[in-house]
Motif scaffolding. Structure first.
Motif, PDB file in Angstrom:
ATOM      1  N   ALA A   1     117.830  27.078  66.717  1.00 38.09           N
ATOM      2  CA  ALA A   1     117.497  28.233  65.893  1.00 38.09           C
ATOM      3  C   ALA A   1     116.787  29.286  66.735  1.00 38.09           C
ATOM      4  CB  ALA A   1     116.619  27.797  64.726  1.00 38.09           C
TER       5      ALA A   1
ATOM      6  N   ASN B   1     110.500  40.999  61.404  1.00 36.27           N
ATOM      7  CA  ASN B   1     110.516  39.947  60.391  1.00 36.27           C
ATOM      8  C   ASN B   1     109.197  39.188  60.466  1.00 36.27           C
ATOM      9  OD1 ASN B   1     110.954  37.779  58.740  1.00 36.27           O
ATOM     10  ND2 ASN B   1     113.041  37.397  59.492  1.00 36.27           N
TER      11      ASN B   1
ATOM     12  N   PHE C   1     109.106  35.442  60.224  1.00 32.40           N
ATOM     13  CA  PHE C   1     109.894  34.684  61.192  1.00 32.40           C
ATOM     14  C   PHE C   1     109.084  33.556  61.826  1.00 32.40           C
ATOM     15  CE2 PHE C   1     110.978  34.275  65.731  1.00 32.40           C
ATOM     16  CZ  PHE C   1     112.186  33.653  65.590  1.00 32.40           C
ATOM     17  N   ASN C   2     107.886  33.917  62.271  1.00 37.20           N
ATOM     18  CA  ASN C   2     107.067  32.917  62.961  1.00 37.20           C
ATOM     19  C   ASN C   2     106.739  31.744  62.042  1.00 37.20           C
ATOM     20  OD1 ASN C   2     104.138  31.990  63.976  1.00 37.20           O
ATOM     21  ND2 ASN C   2     105.452  32.674  65.669  1.00 37.20           N
TER      22      ASN C   2
ATOM     23  N   MET D   1     108.493  30.743  59.576  1.00 37.78           N
ATOM     24  CA  MET D   1     109.716  29.953  59.391  1.00 37.78           C
ATOM     25  C   MET D   1     109.911  28.989  60.548  1.00 37.78           C
ATOM     26  SD  MET D   1     111.451  31.066  56.669  1.00 37.78           S
ATOM     27  CE  MET D   1     113.157  30.860  56.997  1.00 37.78           C
ATOM     28  N   LEU D   2     109.696  29.496  61.755  1.00 39.72           N
ATOM     29  CA  LEU D   2     109.841  28.623  62.920  1.00 39.72           C
ATOM     30  C   LEU D   2     108.876  27.452  62.826  1.00 39.72           C
ATOM     31  CD1 LEU D   2     110.264  30.554  66.264  1.00 39.72           C
ATOM     32  CD2 LEU D   2     111.842  28.997  65.146  1.00 39.72           C
TER      33      LEU D   2
ATOM     34  N   TYR E   1     114.380  33.508  52.553  1.00 42.88           N
ATOM     35  CA  TYR E   1     114.865  33.536  53.935  1.00 42.88           C
ATOM     36  C   TYR E   1     115.883  32.430  54.143  1.00 42.88           C
ATOM     37  CZ  TYR E   1     110.911  36.556  54.787  1.00 42.88           C
ATOM     38  OH  TYR E   1     110.028  37.584  54.731  1.00 42.88           O
TER      39      TYR E   1
ATOM     40  N   LEU F   1     117.307  29.476  55.884  1.00 40.45           N
ATOM     41  CA  LEU F   1     116.686  28.448  56.720  1.00 40.45           C
ATOM     42  C   LEU F   1     117.740  27.814  57.634  1.00 40.45           C
ATOM     43  CD1 LEU F   1     113.840  27.404  56.960  1.00 40.45           C
ATOM     44  CD2 LEU F   1     114.401  25.611  55.349  1.00 40.45           C
TER      45      LEU F   1
ATOM     46  N   PRO G   1     120.391  32.449  60.596  1.00 45.92           N
ATOM     47  CA  PRO G   1     119.135  31.803  60.234  1.00 45.92           C
ATOM     48  C   PRO G   1     117.969  32.787  60.299  1.00 45.92           C
ATOM     49  CG  PRO G   1     120.355  30.447  61.766  1.00 45.92           C
ATOM     50  CD  PRO G   1     121.104  31.720  61.639  1.00 45.92           C
ATOM     51  N   PHE G   2     117.075  32.654  59.393  1.00 46.26           N
ATOM     52  CA  PHE G   2     115.844  33.461  59.272  1.00 46.26           C
ATOM     53  C   PHE G   2     116.074  34.858  58.713  1.00 46.26           C
ATOM     54  CE2 PHE G   2     115.089  30.727  63.083  1.00 46.26           C
ATOM     55  CZ  PHE G   2     114.380  29.769  62.385  1.00 46.26           C
ATOM     56  N   ASP G   3     117.324  35.191  58.343  1.00 42.46           N
ATOM     57  CA  ASP G   3     117.550  36.499  57.746  1.00 42.46           C
ATOM     58  C   ASP G   3     116.894  36.557  56.383  1.00 42.46           C
ATOM     59  OD1 ASP G   3     118.893  37.471  59.823  1.00 42.46           O
ATOM     60  OD2 ASP G   3     120.905  37.309  58.935  1.00 42.46           O
TER      61      ASP G   3
END
Lengths: 253, 977
Positions: B704, B732, B735-736, B738-739, B851, B853, B905-907
């Motif tokens: 990812a 975004n 984003f962080n 999500m990671l 978001y 995933l 991913p992450f959009d």
């Protein structure tokens, strides 16, 4: 987990005994004519022969001789066919040597060695079948053989094992199966009437809180065994009279 | 002493070993019947009633029941009903059951332990009259059956009164229940009373539900159509499996079904890094999640990849056909790395348990055959027979699986009990507690009797044996509404410029003494379970919310850990003591924060809080420099309506500085204690470790990251932490996070263990980056902490040991239970959140920001941070529906494209949430795409236009949180209540 289910909810052990019951003991004195004293003892499936020679003069180097008491010499050996898998060496390995030493320690404490200064008593024990409690059977058989040889003792030297089942129930006279299930294993050799302990050995660990009851259990086992051995000795004397009691029948020339 | 006979038993094993064991036969085993005058019973051994009333029509006279082994194994649910009493269990049966199924054995023991049921265990194997020796050439089973018959005959003659006083009425017979035809025949020949369980149960009066509980084990399942080929290949025999595993042709492992695709699963083989993939009905070959199976690997060219498909078994009752699955599973692109793939060829051990779920009624009226749909998606549907379908159709029920014949599409099972109405919150809570095996019954009287008597006063003796810290300004900081306060803090500046910092933990081990009923109960529960609207306490409320809880201005017992710290937060010395404290104030995080921020406040409490705060910052910085991970998991809180307890608002948990302040000191205390107890108890210290995850676990994260241009370094914890910090995208903001959520899922589970059972270098805690760790700070809600308290108390000489504490094997068994319960408690908590999300969306339609995933082949997996929800968004058309847009899936780049819109991913996306109540039994949350707009696919937002019919194309189901693919989650949270 090992050692957990040695005792069922109905209070029976794996072989059907209760916690405080010994295995069946059968014994016979004077089984050989060659030695001065001999005995055969079965404790369940553990079968042991013992032979006693002496007291006689010190054999070999004189330096070993003790000026105030007799030298007690023990030899423990296990027949090659005594265990499930065949043994390579019947005697002389580390374990047998250790056993010999322990035997000597216990028996020396019971024999009145001071009566025979500068002499030697040889005690040979052979395990014919090993099914747990080998040391105990050996001590008990040796005691009988010494009796048979007519060597004076302070008291019967009796040994018994005990373990701990289900974490807190003491079990007496443990069998090979129970020994192997990983529980603690306490061996006590004692003079049952005076309650003196000559040898105590334990493998595995348990909490100190359990120790008194397990020791008591083993001592009770010793007292029970003492009864049985005593009966056997008395019966032996009644049946064979003086024969086999130190005096050998003389061979007529 | 006793009559003993020595019998020899010979067994051969391995290289032919003759084992000779003694077998003592006794004459002091009694029959257990109150009517018997021959046996010398103790009073407590008289279990069987004198004249048992018969409820059975075919046997209308007083009788005892004697069970065959197969009856116990297969019909344990029938036995658990109160209807059958006065039962004799032979030792032969008990041993065989123990050998064959430990779970049934445990249940049987529970029944035997219940005095009302009057189950008597007769030790026939050691009774002098009922022992049976195996004849040459006789099979063990036949010998056991014979032993059972001999015992029945013995009982019959034993209970037969003497000729003189034979009176008809006090004459009790014994009936053998067996399902084994041969055994039955032989018993009949011997002139014994015998019946099958089915026959017996069908004629029991006043027990309507009993028949439904009959296991379907022996009834052969016939096909409606008949004469068709069996659907599944047959399993190998145990000996074939054994041989195969020995020669390396087969692999043994536990089967883990996929939550997303019912035709896929993995087998985790012991000692292998990679899981073995199994696909398709035939490949799975009737394995159910958790079973221990034998797999045969396919040749390398037939290896495959997980299908990236989200599939659910949607058919109502597909009859006994297997779907066309080739289209579903064939996604064998070459470019991706293939996984070892195999077929399951045999089942080594079934791990079937009881399952919660709902009944799907047979469309044919009056039919007794129905389909049961389990709540957990990993479990297949089950065929059951019941005559109460109408009443059960809107209830949650519990069912157990009995067998899975080759010719049946679904396993066969039977009804166990009903839980209550579907949708009812209590029922649903019950379901999720049951599903997660959370012990939640009320505390028993024996447990409550262990509690101290009120009013509770501190005696002189207590004061003498403890350090008096009542003069110290101690306070506690907790979330709002917290009643079980188990930690408090203080901080004082010393004359030499250093700080004295103390962490005071509720002294629960003072009240819960080892070996008492309350201790056993707490050890079983292992942890307090927090549901959204309910708390299932580990210890009774009097302790958890009163006597142990460090309430403000109350004198309480504590276990204190006091350090001297330098200005730079270096530990100068540490001491531990049992103490008496009086907390000045029980604050919330917010209140504490306000005290710190308001510099006008100069009282002791505020000063000490400020001291703590500054020290905590240094500690935290140092910890992160060492490579501690900061992970994220979407956590939410429900604002619950105070009267109906229905959720009214959802908020994500906020983190304040004070949270991390408390956390830092708890960590410090835990580490200090861990060192101390390990030093004193190198073999049996209860510690907690967090293993480093295998590199393969990180694959999704690295992938990812790479797709979006960030290289995630996973070599060490520190490198990972650093690269996570650097992966920030200005466009975004989420984003962080999500990671970090993804990273959380790569982690292993942290576990408790006994120090003597694990190598020293494996003690490491990966997430916290500390070499040794334990749990000390929450004894009210975790049992592990109580054990640690006891160990620490011994090592400072404040308490005495007891045998179990120092037994490393027992500690290890205990920690297994703790780990299991903790995991289950975590899952239950999440399931509860999911349940409340459903309740929250009842009758609501909302647009929410979400978001992407993961991108799957036919779906997108979307996370909605606001609700911590994760769902699957199908992009391919459902059956019988037409979709006028097509998506192109690019596996390499992990994208889905439609026209000029693409999903990566992450959009960020906007979706519309609503609850689909069309299927009463299975409510699900539907989502529709709002933004980005795709013509003919997305829907207008709620605000602009009221929602129209027509677009059923794109729907998103919210999977239950429990069934979302959250497998591994770090339990890094130290302080989340």
């Amino acid at each position: 987990m090992a050692g957990m289910h040695l005792l069922s909810d109905q209070g029976l052990r794996l072989d059907g005994r209760r916690a405080n019951e010994l295995r069946q003991i059968r014994c016979k004195l004077g089984v050989f004519s060659q030695p001065d004293g001999s005995a055969y003892l079965e404790q369940g499936n553990t079968k042991v022969l013992a032979a006693v020679y002496g007291p006689h003069e010190i054999r070999g180097s004189r330096t070993k001789s003790l000026h105030d008491k007799a030298l007690v010499n023990c030899q423990y050996s296990m027949a090659t066919f005594s265990t499930g898998e065949r043994k390579r060496r019947p005697r002389g390995d580390r374990k047998s040597q250790e056993m010999s030493m322990h035997l000597r320690q216990a028996l020396q404490a019971a024999i009145r060695v001071e009566v025979y200064p500068r002499s030697q008593i040889d005690i040979f024990v052979e395990v014919l079948q090993a099914d747990g409690g080998n040391y105990c059977a050996c001590v008990n058989a040796a005691t009988l053989a010494i009796m048979d040889a007519g060597i004076p003792m302070k008291e019967y030297m009796v040994a018994c094992t005990a373990s701990l089942g289900n974490g807190d129930v003491p079990l007496v006279d443990i069998s090979h199966l129970e020994e192997n299930s990983g529980g603690p294993n306490l061996t006590v050799a004692a003079l049952p009437l005076s309650g003196q302990v000559a040898l105590m050995e334990m493998s595995q660990r348990f909490h100190l809180d359990h120790l008194p009851k397990v020791v008591e259990c083993a001592l009770q086992g010793c007292r029970d065994i003492h009864q049985i051995l005593d009966q056997a000795v008395r019966r032996h004397i009644e049946v064979s009279g003086a024969v086999g009691w130190g005096i050998r029948p003389q061979v007529k020339l | 002493m006793l009559t003993t006979k020595t019998f020899l038993r010979k067994t051969k094993k391995g290289n032919i070993l003759k084992i000779v064991r003694e077998h003592y036969l006794r004459d002091d085993i009694w029959c257990g019947s109150s009517i018997c005058r021959k046996c010398a019973h103790q009073d407590n051994e008289l279990i069987l009633e004198k004249i048992p009333l018969s409820k059975n029509k075919i046997f209308p006279f007083p009788h005892y029941i004697l069970l065959d082994t197969c009856v116990v194994l297969n019909q344990i649910t029938v036995l658990e009903e109160d209807a059958l009493c006065n039962v004799i269990i032979l030792q032969t049966v008990l041993e065989e059951v123990k050998h064959r199924s430990s779970s049934v054995y445990k249940r049987l023991k529970d029944i035997i332990g219940n005095p009302n049921r009057k189950f008597y265990v007769f030790v026939n194997e050691h009774h002098k009259d009922t022992y049976v020796e195996r004849e040459p050439g006789e099979k063990v089973n036949d010998r056991n059956d014979r032993a059972i018959r001999v015992s029945v005959a013995w009982y019959e003659s034993h209970l037969m009164p003497n000729k003189g006083d034979r009176k008809k009425k006090d004459y009790v017979r014994v009936i053998l229940l067996t399902d084994d035809a041969e055994n039955k025949q032989k018993a009949e020949n011997d002139g014994l009373l015998v019946a099958t369980v089915g026959d017996y149960v069908r004629h029991v009066d006043n027990c309507p539900g009993l028949e439904d509980r009959l296991s379907q084990h022996n009834t052969t399942y016939e096909l409606q159509a008949g004469g068709r080929e069996p659907l599944f290949p047959s399993h190998l025999t145990p000996s074939q499996i054994h041989e195969g595993i020995k020669s390396g042709k087969l692999l043994q492992g536990s089967f883990l079904a996929s939550r997303e695709n019912f035709l896929e699963g993995q087998v985790s083989v012991e000692g292998q890094d990679k899981m073995v993939l199994v696909q398709g009905c035939v490949g799975l070959n009737r394995a159910v999640d958790g079973d221990i199976v034998a797999v045969k690997l396919l040749p390398k060219e037939e290896w495959s990849v997980p299908s990236h498909m989200v599939l659910q078994d949607e058919d109502d009752d597909s009859g006994d056909v297997l779907e066309e699955e080739d289209t579903l599973i064939k996604s064998r692109e070459t470019q991706v790395e293939k996984l070892p793939t195999g077929h399951i060829v045999g089942i080594i051990r079934r791990k079937w348990r009881q399952y919660c779920g709902i009944l799907q009624q047979n469309p044919i009226k009056g039919s007794v055959r129905h389909i049961f749909v389990p709540a957990e998606k990993k479990i297949p549907k089950v065929r059951i027979e019941t005559r109460q379908a109408d009443t059960l159709s809107n209830q949650r029920i519990v069912v157990t699986i009995d067998s899975w014949p080759r010719n049946s599409r679904y396993p066969l099972g039977h009804f166990v009990r009903a839980l209550g109405k579907i949708g009812d919150k209590d029922t649903e809570n019950e379901v999720l507690l049951l599903e997660h095996d959370v012990p939640h019954s009320k505390f028993s009287e024996t447990v409550l009797s262990c509690l101290p008597k009120l009013p509770w006063i501190i005696s002189e003796k207590d004061v003498q044996s403890r350090v008096d810290l009542r003069h110290v300004d101690i306070c506690s900081v907790d979330p709002p509404g917290c009643t079980d306060i188990d930690d408090a803090l203080h901080c004082m500046e010393l004359e030499n410029g250093n700080y004295e910092v103390g962490v005071h933990i509720a002294d629960v081990s003072h009240f819960i003494r080892s070996g008492t009923a309350i201790d056993k109960e707490a050890a079983l529960r292992a942890t307090t379970v927090y549901l959204v609207d309910k708390r299932i306490d580990m210890v009774p409320e009097l302790l958890s919310s009163n006597l142990c809880s460090l309430l403000g201005n109350e004198e309480r017992f504590a276990f204190s850990c006091i350090w001297e710290l330098t200005q730079e937060a270096e530990v100068v010395n540490t001491r531990f003591c049992k103490s008496i404290i009086r907390s000045r104030q029980a604050m919330t995080y917010e209140e504490a924060q306000m005290k710190i921020d308001d510099l006008t406040l100069q009282d002791n409490l505020s000063k000490s809080l400020r001291g703590l705060n500054s020290l905590a910052k240094i500690l935290k910085k140092r910890r992160i420099e060492n490579g501690a991970l900061v992970l994220a998991s979407p956590e939410i809180r429900f604002q619950v309506d105070s009267e109906t307890l229905d959720p009214v608002e959802v908020e994500t948990k906020k983190l304040r500085e004070t949270n991390s302040m408390v956390e830092e000191f708890m960590l410090l205390a835990n580490i200090s204690v861990a060192n101390k107890i390990l030093e004193d108890f190198p073999e049996c210290a209860m510690l907690r470790r967090h293993p480093k995850p295998p590199l393969s676990n990180f694959e999704p994260l690295v992938k990812a990251g790479r797709n979006l241009g960030f290289e995630i370094n996973i070599e060490s914890g520190k490198a990972l932490a650093l690269s996570l910090d650097n992966a920030v995208r200005p466009d975004n903001a989420f984003f962080n996070t999500m990671l970090r959520i993804l990273a959380t899922r790569c982690m292993m589970q942290a576990v408790y263990f006994a120090s003597g059972m694990v190598q020293r270098d494996e003690f490491f805690h990966y997430g916290l980056a500390v070499p040794i760790y334990t749990h000390f700070t929450s004894p009210i809600r975790r049992y592990a902490d109580i054990i640690v308290h006891r160990l620490l108390a011994v090592s400072i000489g404040a308490d005495v040991t007891y045998p179990e504490l120092l037994d490393k094997r027992k500690s290890q068994t205990l920690s297994h239970n703790l780990n299991y319960r903790n995991r289950m408690a975590q899952y239950a908590g999440r399931a509860s959140v999911a349940l409340h999300t459903h309740l929250f969306f009842r009758g609501k339609v909302q647009d929410e920001q979400g978001y992407v995933l993961y991108v799957r082949k036919n779906a997108l997996q979307i996370l909605i941070p606001k609700y911590g929800l994760e769902g699957t968004l199908y992009l391919s058309p459902h059956k019988a529906e037409k979709l006028n847009v097509t998506f192109v899936y690019n596996e390499e780049e992990q994208t889905q494209k439609c026209g000029d819109v693409s999903f990566r991913p992450f959009d960020p996306v906007t979706v519309q949430l609503s609850l689909d109540q069309s299927n009463l039994q299975h409510e699900k949350i539907i989502m529709k795409l709002v933004n980005p707009q795709i013509l003919g696919f997305s829907v207008p937002s709620v605000d602009s236009v009221k929602r129209k019919e027509s677009d059923k194309d794109l729907e998103m189901e919210i999977s239950d949180v429990s069934t979302s693919p959250v497998r591994k989650k770090s339990s890094k949270k130290q302080k989340t209540k």
